[in-house]
Every structure is written in structure tokens, then in C-alpha cells.
Design an enzyme around this catalytic site. Structure first.
Site, PDB file in Angstrom:
ATOM      1  N   ARG A 261      -7.745  -3.773 -16.126  1.00 11.43           N
ATOM      2  CA  ARG A 261      -8.311  -4.853 -17.209  1.00 11.43           C
ATOM      3  C   ARG A 261      -8.328  -6.190 -16.820  1.00 11.43           C
ATOM      4  O   ARG A 261      -9.247  -6.832 -16.782  1.00 11.43           O
ATOM      5  CB  ARG A 261      -7.091  -4.815 -18.464  1.00 11.43           C
ATOM      6  CG  ARG A 261      -7.385  -4.110 -19.740  1.00 11.43           C
ATOM      7  CD  ARG A 261      -6.265  -3.649 -20.323  1.00 11.43           C
ATOM      8  NE  ARG A 261      -5.344  -3.126 -19.448  1.00 11.43           N
ATOM      9  CZ  ARG A 261      -5.410  -1.547 -19.077  1.00 11.43           C
ATOM     10  NH1 ARG A 261      -6.333  -0.815 -19.884  1.00 11.43           N
ATOM     11  NH2 ARG A 261      -4.690  -1.241 -18.271  1.00 11.43           N
ATOM     12  N   THR A 262      -7.207  -6.674 -16.059  1.00 14.22           N
ATOM     13  CA  THR A 262      -7.070  -8.071 -15.631  1.00 14.22           C
ATOM     14  C   THR A 262      -8.194  -8.554 -14.760  1.00 14.22           C
ATOM     15  O   THR A 262      -8.705  -9.304 -14.729  1.00 14.22           O
ATOM     16  CB  THR A 262      -5.619  -8.199 -15.025  1.00 14.22           C
ATOM     17  OG1 THR A 262      -4.575  -7.736 -15.958  1.00 14.22           O
ATOM     18  CG2 THR A 262      -5.217  -9.891 -14.828  1.00 14.22           C
TER      19      THR A 262
ATOM     20  N   LYS B  79      -3.663  -4.304   8.526  1.00 13.10           N
ATOM     21  CA  LYS B  79      -3.507  -4.568   9.930  1.00 13.10           C
ATOM     22  C   LYS B  79      -2.459  -5.645  10.510  1.00 13.10           C
ATOM     23  O   LYS B  79      -2.192  -6.046  11.483  1.00 13.10           O
ATOM     24  CB  LYS B  79      -5.105  -5.195  10.636  1.00 13.10           C
ATOM     25  CG  LYS B  79      -6.052  -3.948  10.398  1.00 13.10           C
ATOM     26  CD  LYS B  79      -7.493  -4.591  11.153  1.00 13.10           C
ATOM     27  CE  LYS B  79      -8.547  -3.917  10.491  1.00 13.10           C
ATOM     28  NZ  LYS B  79      -9.723  -4.624  10.845  1.00 13.10           N
TER      29      LYS B  79
ATOM     30  N   ARG C 271      -3.365 -11.650  -7.904  1.00 15.81           N
ATOM     31  CA  ARG C 271      -2.221 -10.661  -8.156  1.00 15.81           C
ATOM     32  C   ARG C 271      -1.293 -10.096  -7.011  1.00 15.81           C
ATOM     33  O   ARG C 271      -2.130  -9.572  -5.895  1.00 15.81           O
ATOM     34  CB  ARG C 271      -2.869  -9.393  -9.092  1.00 15.81           C
ATOM     35  CG  ARG C 271      -1.899  -8.191  -9.173  1.00 15.81           C
ATOM     36  CD  ARG C 271      -2.106  -7.300 -10.294  1.00 15.81           C
ATOM     37  NE  ARG C 271      -2.064  -7.737 -11.393  1.00 15.81           N
ATOM     38  CZ  ARG C 271      -2.408  -7.189 -12.781  1.00 15.81           C
ATOM     39  NH1 ARG C 271      -2.415  -6.071 -12.487  1.00 15.81           N
ATOM     40  NH2 ARG C 271      -2.247  -7.756 -13.751  1.00 15.81           N
TER      41      ARG C 271
ATOM     42  N   HIS D  66       3.019 -13.132 -15.895  1.00 17.87           N
ATOM     43  CA  HIS D  66       1.666 -12.768 -16.041  1.00 17.87           C
ATOM     44  C   HIS D  66       0.953 -13.821 -17.281  1.00 17.87           C
ATOM     45  O   HIS D  66       0.963 -13.325 -18.194  1.00 17.87           O
ATOM     46  CB  HIS D  66       1.557 -11.360 -16.562  1.00 17.87           C
ATOM     47  CG  HIS D  66       0.243 -10.768 -16.342  1.00 17.87           C
ATOM     48  ND1 HIS D  66      -1.030 -11.475 -16.407  1.00 17.87           N
ATOM     49  CD2 HIS D  66      -0.176  -9.554 -16.554  1.00 17.87           C
ATOM     50  CE1 HIS D  66      -1.953 -10.678 -16.040  1.00 17.87           C
ATOM     51  NE2 HIS D  66      -1.561  -9.392 -16.267  1.00 17.87           N
TER      52      HIS D  66
END
Lengths: 312, 180
Positions: free
Chosen positions: A58-59, A86, A108, A136
Site C-alpha cells: 500500500r505505502t 553486496k 522505508r 509511520h
């Protein structure tokens, strides 16, 4: 005023005035999104990188749509397909992306405080799209915006947040946001999933779901974040569901109608039954719809800060 | 150079009355017409205009709306911070004759943004522009008014126009250039 904000790292540092201004801007964007042509050229010379070091549906889609509808150029980055695997550090990864003339980062990250750390060390505007168990902010803004839309105002409303409060960044941001807007907040869940000193934030604590529902105007149901749980916090999902899962029969026992929310993803049959999630009192899909307008407002207001800075 | 009144209250009333009569002359009962005021300053004129239209032509068929052009401006992030205001258009503009109303026509840029914002609500048959003051010779885009209250030429003097809307005291000022 939000236009002078450089970053959106969390709700904690945001004033009530800023939140109201985001809402008023979002009202206009929502109207635009409901018109036949959904795009504006507001950010047409602006580049946004979406850095997702953790899974999201969603976000990520919501931010991407918001950016596209504002006319920004966008770059998507996912840690699973990048050089992070890496051994590249976060600052190096971000600085490499920024050297390609990116104006804003939407990030995020699984580590709490990652956005704040980045804001201190790189020269770009940062929007926190969820940092571990910390905050959030855009989810809290769209949740409060949805309550305002449904009930007319957030002020004086009683909101209970039910579930895994301990691991939830949505819960913390929601508590800050709702309190700043004058709502009364309660958290409800098993003792093991309620942080020990949460009452210090000025929230009520309840361990009986029926009592919590009887008290509230709005119930925000959270999912159990099994991916963040390193130990067993309750015997089984079945037992959790029997004690804290919201069902239609529980709602029928109340002497009033309450609004049901969920930030997603929903685990149907665990924290909420399908009947409730899809029922008349649920505004779960409106929350998703409002997410785009609220994120457009945040990006639009933050983008204006950059101009202020470049002028000075 | 001192500030002077360009249009006094009585003249404002007469201009609004003239606008209404011109609209009736051009569009009859205003079937398929919508009067849309441009936020933030055009809406005072459009509200007064619609009030006068109701008075002079009761039973007319014109619709009324207000439009914000903020997200379509070409100077976002290039000057002052623009905060949006609500658009109130509860009808589709598809195939309608739109009379777009603003207080002052200067460079034409906010009207351009207004037309872009308008097209989000449908494809109008025609868009006409009505302004209280037309500051001619200042246009930066090929835009002209179909209805104008007064026309001023302030390019050489650098004067600017300020419209004040107060009940029983509407007046428009011609103000000296602050930099001179």
C-alpha cells in the site's frame, strides 16, 4: 507551517497547525483525484526516489501514485535487488542515488531512527515511509484524516488501537497524531504486546477488548507483526484471535455504532473477521484512498521548502 | 505618486450590473452556462455577480462554481508559497459555456492555470473571461478578457491594482509601485 518543514521524519515533531494544513491541502487533492483528470504539474521538475529496504504494498503504491499525480519524476529502489546485498552502507547507497540529481527521498527501513540518521548525514529532503518499530507518519496522517472525514472532526473522539502495540510504528505515530488533534487514545492488547511505560504518553491501557469497544468511537485494528517478534508473546494465533479478534457478534453487543479501521495488511480471521472488515462500519478502503491525497499534500508542502532554502 | 481610487463603490455596482446585462444579451436565459469565480480574489466578484443575476433575471439557468488554480500554477516553487483553497464545482463542465471570473487580469498566467484546472472538470464548449480590471500591455501569454470593468495602462508607471471587497464599500485602488 508545513511548507517550512524540510523533512517528515515523524509525527512527534509536527505541530497541530502543520497537521491541519496537510489536511486542508489533502482536501483539495482529494477533490482533484475525484475529477476526470487526476494529474497536476505541481512537481514537474522534481525527482523523488522511493527507497524501500522493507516490503510494502500500500505505502509504496500510494507514494508512487501520489508522486506521479503531482507530475514528479520517480526512481524506485528495492533493497532486495540492489547493491545493499553486496555490503554497501546506507549512506553510500543514498549518496550515490542523490548524485543522480534526486530532490527528495521516501524511505522505508527496518531500523528505527534510520530516516533521522539519514537526515543528519545526507543533503536531501526525507519522508519517512516507516522506520522499524518507530514511526509511520503518513499512515497516522491518513488515519486521522479518515476519522476527520467520517466523523467531522478528530477533536474529542475516543480512539482505541488494538493489537501488537509493542512492534507497531503505526500505533506510535497514531498516538502522537490523534493526541495533537485532541482525541482521547486507548491501547488494547495482551499485556506482553503493550509497552510497559506507554501510559506515560497519556494513553489509556485496556486488556479487555469488549470494554475498549464499549468506550471508543473508533477502533483501529492492528496486525500481529510476527516478522518482528523474536520470542513468543502469546501461546497461539488462535488464542490471540479469540481474545482480541474483532467479530460482528462483538459489534452487535455494543449499544452504539463504531468506526472500524485497519492500516493493512489484514490478516482476516486473526485480528478482524471478514464480516467486520467488509462491513458498513469499516472505512479500511477509504483509508487507502485517502492515503494518496494525504501523501500528495505532504510531498507538495515539503517540495515548497526546497525553494525557500534555495532562495536563501 | 499617491494611491488613488480607480473604481468606487457606486461604479463597482454599475459594472456588475453591466456585466449581468451583457451576459443576458449574449446568453439569454444562461442555459448551459456556468459562472465560475477564480480563487482567491475572483470569487468576491463572482458572488456579487451571481447575486445581481438572481436579482435581475430570476429563474435564469446559470450554474455557479468556484475554482482554485494553485496546483496548476507555473510559479510553484519559484516565488511565494501558494496554499490551495477549495474548489466548489458540483457539476460537470462538459459542453457548458463557462464564464471565468477574476478581479484583475495582469500577465494572464493565473488565468492560464485556471483554464487548466477547469478542464479537469470536463471539456467546456467555450470559456469566456470576465475581469473587473484589465491591466493592458502587461500580458505574458495570449489571453484577453471578453468582459472587462475598466482597462488601465500602468505599465510605464509600475502602479498596481488592489481590489477591496467590503459590504457597502467595494473599491478598487491604483497603488504606486513600492519600489519607486
Amino acid at each position: 507551517m508545513p511548507a517550512t518543514l524540510k523533512h517528515l521524519l515523524g509525527i512527534k515533531g509536527l505541530s497541530e497547525e502543520s497537521i491541519q494544513q496537510i489536511f486542508e491541502t489533502a482536501d483539495n487533492f482529494k477533490q482533484l483525484l475525484n475529477s476526470p483528470v487526476k494529474k497536476t504539474p505541481s512537481l514537474r521538475d522534481f525527482t523523488v526516489a522511493n527507497l524501500f529496504f522493507e516490503n510494502s504494498t500500500r505505502t509504496r503504491v500510494s507514494f508512487e501514485l501520489a508522486e506521479k499525480r503531482l507530475g514528479a519524476d520517480i526512481v524506485n529502489f528495492s533493497s532486495s535487488t540492489s547493491s545493499v546485498k553486496k555490503g554497501e552502507t546506507l549512506i553510500d547507497t543514498v549518496n550515490n542515488i542523490l548524485s543522480m540529481k534526486v530532490d527528495m527521498l521516501v524511505m522505508r527501513h527496518p531500523a528505527p531512527g534510520a530516516c533521522m540518521f539519514l537526515a543528519r548525514h545526507v543533503n536531501a529532503q526525507i519522508v519517512n515511509a516507516g522506520d522499524g518499530t518507530h514511526e509511520h507518519p503518513t499512515q497516522a496522517l491518513l488515519d486521522a484524516y479518515s476519522i476527520r472525514e467520517k466523523l467531522g472532526s478528530v477533536y474529542g473522539k475516543k480512539v482505541v488501537i488494538v493489537g501488537d502495540i509493542l512492534h507497531s510504528r503505526v500505533a506510535l505515530s497514531n498516538i502522537f497524531c490523534l493526541q495533537k488533534l485532541g482525541a482521547d487514545v486507548m491501547v488494547c492488547g495482551p499485556k506482553t504486546l503493550i509497552p510497559r511505560h506507554i501510559a506515560d504518553l497519556g494513553v489509556k491501557v485496556e486488556h479487555n477488548l469488549h470494554n475498549a469497544l464499549q468506550w471508543c468511537d473508533v477502533a483501529n485494528m492492528l496486525r500481529i507483526q510476527l516478522e518482528r517478534q523474536d520470542i513468543k508473546y502469546f501461546p497461539s494465533l488462535r488464542e490471540y484471535s479469540m481474545q482480541f479478534g474483532l467479530t460482528q457478534s462483538m459489534l452487535n453487543k455494543l449499544d452504539k455504532e463504531i468506526v472500524i479501521m485497519h492500516p493493512g495488511p489484514i490478516n482476516r480471521g486473526v485480528e478482524i473477521s471478514s464480516e467486520v472488515a467488509d462491513g458498513n462500519n469499516s472505512i479500511i478502503l477509504q483509508q487507502v484512498e485517502n492515503g494518496v491525497a494525504v501523501r500528495m499534500a505532504v510531498l507538495y508542502l515539503l517540495a515548497q521548502h526546497q525553494l525557500e532554502q534555495s532562495k536563501s | 505618486m499617491e494611491a488613488k481610487i480607480l473604481i468606487n463603490h457606486r461604479q463597482t455596482e454599475l459594472i456588475i450590473r453591466r456585466f449581468v446585462l451583457q451576459l443576458i444579451e449574449h446568453h439569454g436565459n444562461l442555459e448551459n452556462c456556468a459562472i465560475i469565480g477564480l480563487q482567491p480574489r475572483g470569487v468576491e466578484l463572482s458572488r456579487n455577480l451571481f447575486r445581481k443575476l438572481n436579482e435581475l433575471k430570476p429563474g435564469h439557468a446559470a450554474r455557479y462554481g468556484e475554482l482554485d488554480n494553485t496546483f496548476f500554477r507555473d510559479d510553484i516553487r519559484r516565488g511565494e508559497i501558494h496554499m490551495p483553497r477549495p474548489s466548489k464545482i458540483d457539476f460537470s463542465t462538459e459542453s457548458l459555456n463557462i464564464i471565468l471570473v477574476d478581479d484583475v487580469l495582469f500577465t494572464g498566467r493565473s488565468i492560464r492555470a485556471g483554464i487548466d484546472a477547469l478542464i479537469n472538470f470536463g471539456r467546456p464548449a467555450r470559456v469566456e473571461l470576465m475581469v473587473l480590471v484589465d491591466r493592458r500591455y502587461n500580458r505574458e501569454l495570449p489571453i484577453s478578457a471578453d468582459y472587462s470593468g475598466v482597462v488601465v495602462d500602468s505599465r510605464s508607471t509600475g502602479e498596481h491594482v488592489k481590489v477591496e471587497w467590503n459590504t457597502n464599500q467595494n473599491q478598487t485602488w491604483l497603488l504606486p509601485n513600492k519600489e519607486k
